[in-house]
Design an enzyme around this catalytic site. Structure first.
Site, PDB file in Angstrom:
ATOM      1  N   TYR A 105       1.117  -9.625  -2.410  1.00 11.16           N
ATOM      2  CA  TYR A 105       0.507 -10.552  -2.856  1.00 11.16           C
ATOM      3  C   TYR A 105       1.434 -11.816  -3.532  1.00 11.16           C
ATOM      4  CZ  TYR A 105      -4.329  -9.387  -2.333  1.00 11.16           C
ATOM      5  OH  TYR A 105      -5.576  -9.292  -1.969  1.00 11.16           O
ATOM      6  N   LYS A 112       3.359   4.077   0.788  1.00  7.45           N
ATOM      7  CA  LYS A 112       3.690   4.364   1.939  1.00  7.45           C
ATOM      8  C   LYS A 112       5.201   4.544   2.259  1.00  7.45           C
ATOM      9  CE  LYS A 112       2.677   4.281   6.454  1.00  7.45           C
ATOM     10  NZ  LYS A 112       1.845   5.267   7.177  1.00  7.45           N
ATOM     11  N   ASP A 125      -2.400   5.369   4.093  1.00 11.62           N
ATOM     12  CA  ASP A 125      -3.190   5.925   5.218  1.00 11.62           C
ATOM     13  C   ASP A 125      -4.152   7.103   5.002  1.00 11.62           C
ATOM     14  OD1 ASP A 125      -0.800   6.910   5.350  1.00 11.62           O
ATOM     15  OD2 ASP A 125      -0.828   6.893   7.585  1.00 11.62           O
ATOM     16  N   ASP A 134      -6.442  -3.674  -3.222  1.00 10.22           N
ATOM     17  CA  ASP A 134      -7.389  -4.411  -2.890  1.00 10.22           C
ATOM     18  C   ASP A 134      -8.127  -3.837  -1.677  1.00 10.22           C
ATOM     19  OD1 ASP A 134      -8.756  -6.958  -2.532  1.00 10.22           O
ATOM     20  OD2 ASP A 134      -7.465  -7.340  -0.550  1.00 10.22           O
ATOM     21  N   ASP A 165     -12.366  -2.041  -1.828  1.00  8.89           N
ATOM     22  CA  ASP A 165     -13.455  -2.242  -1.124  1.00  8.89           C
ATOM     23  C   ASP A 165     -14.042  -1.120  -0.406  1.00  8.89           C
ATOM     24  OD1 ASP A 165     -13.095  -5.043  -1.902  1.00  8.89           O
ATOM     25  OD2 ASP A 165     -13.717  -5.766   0.220  1.00  8.89           O
TER      26      ASP A 165
END
Ligand code: IPM
Ligand code: MG
Length: 357
Positions: free
Chosen positions: A141, A191, A223, A247, A251
């Site tokens: 971000y 990752k 993942d 983020d 969700d």
């Protein structure tokens, strides 16, 4: 007397925040506490009124307050503005950065009455109680970003993902400290098979883990984590991860609780802590009292617990929400057959009634 800055922002932010304020007022009446609420402009609303998504007055109000209750930022009206004037980057992201709020806590709890509300099977979501700790002021971000024209007439856009070891260390410590008070398990999500920043993340997380021999640590690729969250979410206690990974995963995880409208958050680590629902401004339903106010109301409960040391008061709100859901009242996002549909204000009325009753 406690000073609360109220920043409703855009879209459903105004509707849900108004209800969270009413709930805090009810806490005041029930427990004899005094709060003052001062509204500030932020996001698109601030851009329209003052030409900037984060006016100086708003920042000053936040710094002079004991805690901040935030609504939501963004909407199609402001989507074509340059990045620094957009409600998201210029509003909420700047606010998080200016205040130094590097630790975002997003608890995902499944209320037993909502086990059937999830699109996932009830036996998968039953009893889930996990906490996503999202790094909030670094990572993808906030890395260098730009666009440039190419000699061939094309265009290139660049975003970068950077972390210092210190930034990783401090957020991972937050996760370990919280895990110690919960089920004692941290899952660090990265990752590291591809990204250098993730390899550093993993090294630092392991080093911090050695300071917490009583807390379990495992590492998981993001993942795989996305898959595990829907396959077997009961395995998780505290997850800690990079800003954008957090983020996205939050969700996704909200679906376990039935709706994104149930997901509260606390942003800590800076001068004044900020509490906001994890959902956005939902322009498609804004202004119609259709939104679920519970994420905002649960955020207000977190505000009481974390910023004002009012655990009993927070518990009273959470209990009232549990009762109202048990009685079968549902906003549109959670509506199932046989339940009673209520709007934003009615949901808050019911919660307040239980708190005061
Ligand atoms: C969130 C939201 C924000 C974010 C947006 C509105 C900028 O999605 O709080 O999760 O990406 O952080
Ligand atoms: Mg989000």
């Amino acid at each position: 007397m406690y000073k609360i800055a109220v920043l409703p922002g855009d879209g459903i932010g105004a509707e849900v925040t108004a209800q969270a304020v009413r709930v805090l007022e009810a806490v005041g009446r029930r427990f004899n506490r005094e709060f003052t609420f001062t509204e500030g402009l932020v996001g698109g609303a601030a851009y329209d009124a003052a030409g900037t998504p984060l006016p100086k007055d708003t920042l000053e109000l936040c710094l002079a307050s004991d805690a901040i209750l935030f609504g939501a930022a963004g909407g199609p009206k402001w989507d074509s503005l340059p990045a620094h004037l957009r409600p998201e980057a210029g509003g909420i992201l700047s606010l998080r950065k200016e205040l130094g709020l590097f630790a975002n806590l997003r608890p995902v709890m499944v209320f037993s009455s909502l086990e059937n509300a999830s699109t996932l099977k009830p036996e998968v979501v039953a009893g889930v109680d996990l906490l996503i700790v999202r790094e909030l002021t670094g990572g993808l971000y906030f890395g260098k970003k730009f666009r440039e024209k190419l000699p061939d007439g094309g265009v290139r856009a660049v975003d970068t993902l950077e972390y210092t070891a210190n930034e990783i260390d401090r957020i991972v410590r937050v996760a370990f400290d919280l895990a110690r008070k919960r089920k004692g398990k941290v899952t660090s999500v990265d990752k590291a098979n591809v990204l250098e920043s993730s390899r550093l993340w993993r090294e630092v997380a392991s080093a911090v883990g050695r300071d917490y021999p009583d807390v379990g640590l495992d590492h998981m690729y993001v993942d795989n984590c996305a898959m595990q969250l829907v396959k077997n979410p009961g395995q998780f206690d505290v997850l800690v991860t990079e800003n954008m990974f957090g983020d996205i995963l939050s969700d996704q995880a909200s679906v376990l609780s039935g709706s994104l409208g149930m997901l509260a958050s606390a942003s800590l680590g800076g001068r004044t802590a900020l509490y906001e629902p994890a959902h956005g401004s939902a322009p498609d339903i804004a202004g119609r009292q259709l939104a679920n106010p519970i994420a905002s109301i649960l955020s207000a409960a977190m505000l009481l617990r974390f910023s004002l040391d009012m655990g009993k008061e927070a518990g009273c709100i959470e209990k009232a929400i549990t009762d109202v859901l048990n009685l079968g009242y549902r906003t549109a996002d959670l509506m199932e057959q046989g339940k009673t549909a209520v709007n934003t204000v009615e949901m808050a009325d019911l919660i307040i009634e239980r708190m005061l009753g």
